[in-house]
Design a protein around this motif. Structure first.
Motif, mmCIF file in Angstrom:
data_model
loop_
_atom_site.group_PDB
_atom_site.id
_atom_site.type_symbol
_atom_site.label_atom_id
_atom_site.label_comp_id
_atom_site.label_asym_id
_atom_site.label_seq_id
_atom_site.Cartn_x
_atom_site.Cartn_y
_atom_site.Cartn_z
ATOM 1 N N ILE A 62 -16.078 9.860 -6.690
ATOM 2 C CA ILE A 62 -15.177 8.699 -6.683
ATOM 3 C C ILE A 62 -13.884 9.045 -7.405
ATOM 4 N N ALA A 63 -13.984 9.658 -8.578
ATOM 5 C CA ALA A 63 -12.796 9.988 -9.366
ATOM 6 C C ALA A 63 -11.866 10.913 -8.602
ATOM 7 N N ALA A 64 -12.422 11.932 -7.963
ATOM 8 C CA ALA A 64 -11.597 12.881 -7.217
ATOM 9 C C ALA A 64 -10.909 12.214 -6.036
ATOM 10 N N THR A 65 -11.609 11.294 -5.362
ATOM 11 C CA THR A 65 -11.026 10.613 -4.207
ATOM 12 C C THR A 65 -9.935 9.643 -4.636
ATOM 13 N N VAL A 66 -10.151 8.941 -5.740
ATOM 14 C CA VAL A 66 -9.125 8.042 -6.269
ATOM 15 C C VAL A 66 -7.883 8.833 -6.666
ATOM 16 N N ALA A 67 -8.071 9.959 -7.339
ATOM 17 C CA ALA A 67 -6.932 10.793 -7.742
ATOM 18 C C ALA A 67 -6.174 11.312 -6.527
ATOM 19 N N GLU A 68 -6.901 11.666 -5.467
ATOM 20 C CA GLU A 68 -6.241 12.137 -4.250
ATOM 21 C C GLU A 68 -5.396 11.026 -3.627
ATOM 22 N N ALA B 227 0.833 -1.198 0.000
ATOM 23 C CA ALA B 227 0.000 0.000 0.000
ATOM 24 C C ALA B 227 0.867 1.245 0.000
ATOM 25 N N VAL B 228 0.525 2.192 -0.881
ATOM 26 C CA VAL B 228 1.289 3.439 -0.969
ATOM 27 C C VAL B 228 0.407 4.665 -0.741
ATOM 28 N N GLY B 229 -0.901 4.444 -0.627
ATOM 29 C CA GLY B 229 -1.794 5.563 -0.392
ATOM 30 C C GLY B 229 -3.167 5.083 0.013
ATOM 31 N N THR B 230 -3.812 5.803 0.912
ATOM 32 C CA THR B 230 -5.172 5.459 1.318
ATOM 33 C C THR B 230 -5.938 6.720 1.672
ATOM 34 N N THR B 231 -7.206 6.736 1.318
ATOM 35 C CA THR B 231 -8.047 7.905 1.576
ATOM 36 C C THR B 231 -9.464 7.442 1.921
ATOM 37 N N THR B 232 -10.060 8.090 2.898
ATOM 38 C CA THR B 232 -11.459 7.845 3.250
ATOM 39 C C THR B 232 -12.203 9.167 3.249
ATOM 40 N N LYS B 233 -13.354 9.189 2.606
ATOM 41 C CA LYS B 233 -14.196 10.373 2.557
ATOM 42 C C LYS B 233 -15.578 10.026 3.110
ATOM 43 N N VAL B 234 -16.132 10.946 3.873
ATOM 44 C CA VAL B 234 -17.478 10.768 4.408
ATOM 45 C C VAL B 234 -18.371 11.824 3.768
ATOM 46 N N ALA B 235 -19.302 11.372 2.919
ATOM 47 C CA ALA B 235 -20.194 12.292 2.209
ATOM 48 C C ALA B 235 -21.237 11.493 1.450
ATOM 49 N N ARG C 129 -14.759 6.353 -15.189
ATOM 50 C CA ARG C 129 -13.626 6.340 -16.126
ATOM 51 C C ARG C 129 -13.513 7.673 -16.859
ATOM 52 N N ASP C 130 -14.642 8.220 -17.280
ATOM 53 C CA ASP C 130 -14.635 9.512 -17.964
ATOM 54 C C ASP C 130 -14.163 10.625 -17.028
ATOM 55 N N ALA C 131 -14.621 10.587 -15.777
ATOM 56 C CA ALA C 131 -14.229 11.617 -14.816
ATOM 57 C C ALA C 131 -12.751 11.523 -14.474
ATOM 58 N N LEU C 132 -12.213 10.305 -14.461
ATOM 59 C CA LEU C 132 -10.798 10.112 -14.153
ATOM 60 C C LEU C 132 -9.901 10.546 -15.308
ATOM 61 N N ALA C 133 -10.446 10.589 -16.517
ATOM 62 C CA ALA C 133 -9.633 10.922 -17.691
ATOM 63 C C ALA C 133 -8.934 12.265 -17.533
ATOM 64 N N GLU C 134 -9.551 13.187 -16.807
ATOM 65 C CA GLU C 134 -8.960 14.510 -16.617
ATOM 66 C C GLU C 134 -8.125 14.610 -15.342
ATOM 67 N N LEU C 135 -8.214 13.590 -14.479
ATOM 68 C CA LEU C 135 -7.527 13.662 -13.184
ATOM 69 C C LEU C 135 -6.387 12.652 -13.069
ATOM 70 N N ALA C 136 -6.685 11.397 -13.381
ATOM 71 C CA ALA C 136 -5.697 10.322 -13.264
ATOM 72 C C ALA C 136 -6.108 9.205 -14.209
ATOM 73 N N PRO C 137 -5.797 9.331 -15.506
ATOM 74 C CA PRO C 137 -6.238 8.349 -16.492
ATOM 75 C C PRO C 137 -5.814 6.929 -16.127
ATOM 76 N N VAL C 138 -6.704 5.963 -16.349
ATOM 77 C CA VAL C 138 -6.426 4.563 -16.036
ATOM 78 C C VAL C 138 -6.591 3.735 -17.301
ATOM 79 N N GLN C 139 -5.897 2.614 -17.339
ATOM 80 C CA GLN C 139 -6.009 1.726 -18.490
ATOM 81 C C GLN C 139 -7.168 0.746 -18.349
ATOM 82 N N ASP C 140 -7.518 0.423 -17.101
ATOM 83 C CA ASP C 140 -8.517 -0.612 -16.854
ATOM 84 C C ASP C 140 -9.339 -0.199 -15.639
ATOM 85 N N LEU C 141 -10.666 -0.175 -15.776
ATOM 86 C CA LEU C 141 -11.538 0.147 -14.646
ATOM 87 C C LEU C 141 -12.699 -0.833 -14.636
ATOM 88 N N VAL C 142 -12.961 -1.409 -13.462
ATOM 89 C CA VAL C 142 -13.973 -2.452 -13.339
ATOM 90 C C VAL C 142 -14.865 -2.160 -12.145
#
Length: 346
Positions: free
Chosen positions: A124-130, A107-115, A172-185
């Motif tokens: 989700i995209a913003a939290t993953v990028a963070e 593990a190199v990063g972890t984040t928890t959001k309450v909302a 996946r679309d929201a992540l494209a501008e923040l942290a593009p991924v090759q595979d999302l499931v």
């Protein structure tokens, strides 16, 4: 008349490379002689694959084996941990949990959001990028309630604020501008907890078992012949819909119905769902997961087993979960790692 196909040199190299990478993942770092001993491959073959894997940026020399030894045979080879990164995501009502790991599983990063956002995909995209903190992510696996169609990736309504049937595509679309991924499931959260139980918990070493998930949601995950079974539309294991004494099984085990309930009547209720799993699947093992399974421990599992085995001729062991921490999140990371390693390691 067809003959037996033999492996091509390229195929043989790919098989040997993956064998060495898996050994380095499980037991590394290792020296060339240790790899020869574990694989049974010849000295030239191991020498070639080590050179090839270093050139591809998959492994590197991490040190030497033994204080008094020097030279090529003493070099320790290990995986390049930051060759790729993945993220596991646990999406639930009122909170979001993300863990980012390198390709070795560290593990190199972890984040928890309450909302409870209106735009769940962007949240989700913003939290993953963070959590990624600028790292490129190869694979992201989202775990969430609801049936996820294995063919289309579309999901039924989970009841979460901001939910949409095309959530995976929207993230996946929201992540494209923040942290593009090759595979999302997107995967059902109980299925991911089942993966974690199979790899890290009470079902380790079992080819067949069922996880009965008893938490803020109620459901089941099924593993047969070592494989997670989802069903045609993703509905395998949805025991929450079962009728139990005129009420849905999932409601029978909601907190407001079980709070303050002694273990004996609680075991009676749990048995109603477990009996269906055993009668239809004969898994040999039922694991009680989620908060209820963990808190009930061996005592609750033994009570359920007694009631279950009094009702069915199929001998069935019942055990509490032994996965530490968030099983859904760990299953998401494990699934992401499997997909990434297959893509990168071959």
């Amino acid at each position: 008349m067809g003959g037996v196909k033999t492996a091509t040199p390229a195929m043989a190299r790919a098989i040997n490379d993956r064998l060495a990478l898996d050994l380095l993942l499980d037991q590394g770092p290792l020296t060339a002689p240790q790899l020869r001993g574990l694989t049974g491959l010849s000295r030239p073959t191991v020498s070639d694959l080590l050179e090839r894997l270093q050139a591809e940026g998959l492994i590197r020399v991490t040190g030497e084996y033994g204080e008094d030894r020097r030279g090529p045979n003493a070099r320790l080879y290990g995986l390049v941990a930051d060759r790729a990164h993945v993220a596991g995501v646990d999406v639930r009502r009122g909170s979001l949990h993300v863990t980012v790991s390198d390709i070795t599983g560290g593990a190199v990063g972890t984040t928890t959001k309450v909302a409870e956002p209106d735009d769940l995909a962007s949240f989700i995209a913003a939290t993953v990028a963070e959590a990624a903190a600028g790292r490129e992510l190869h694979t992201v696996v989202l775990g969430a309630p609801g049936l996820v169609d294995p063919r289309t990736g579309l999901t039924t309504d989970s009841g979460l604020p901001g939910w949409r049937p095309d959530l995976a595509a929207a993230v996946r679309d929201a992540l494209a501008e923040l942290a593009p991924v090759q595979d999302l499931v997107l995967e059902n959260e109980v299925n991911l907890a089942t993966v974690a139980e199979h790899r890290l918990g009470s079902a380790t070493g079992h080819e067949d078992f069922a996880l009965l998930w008893l938490d803020d949601g109620v459901g089941a995950g099924v593993v047969l012949n070592g494989r997670l079974r989802r069903g045609v539309s993703g509905g395998a294991g949805e025991v929450g819909f079962l009728d139990a004494d005129g009420i849905d099984f999932c409601r029978l085990l909601e907190d407001r119905h079980t709070q303050g309930l002694a273990l004996e009547p609680l075991a009676d209720r749990i048995m109603k769902g477990a009996l269906t799993l055993v009668a239809v699947l004969d898994p040999g093992l039922v694991v009680l997961g989620g908060t209820t399974g963990r808190e009930g421990g061996d005592e609750l599992a033994a009570l359920v087993a007694d009631r279950l085995n009094a009702r069915t001729p199929a001998p069935t062991a019942v055990r509490p979960t032994t996965v530490e921490g968030n099983a859904i999140l760990q299953g998401a990371v494990l699934t992401a790692l499997d997909r990434t390693r297959d893509a990168i390691y071959g």
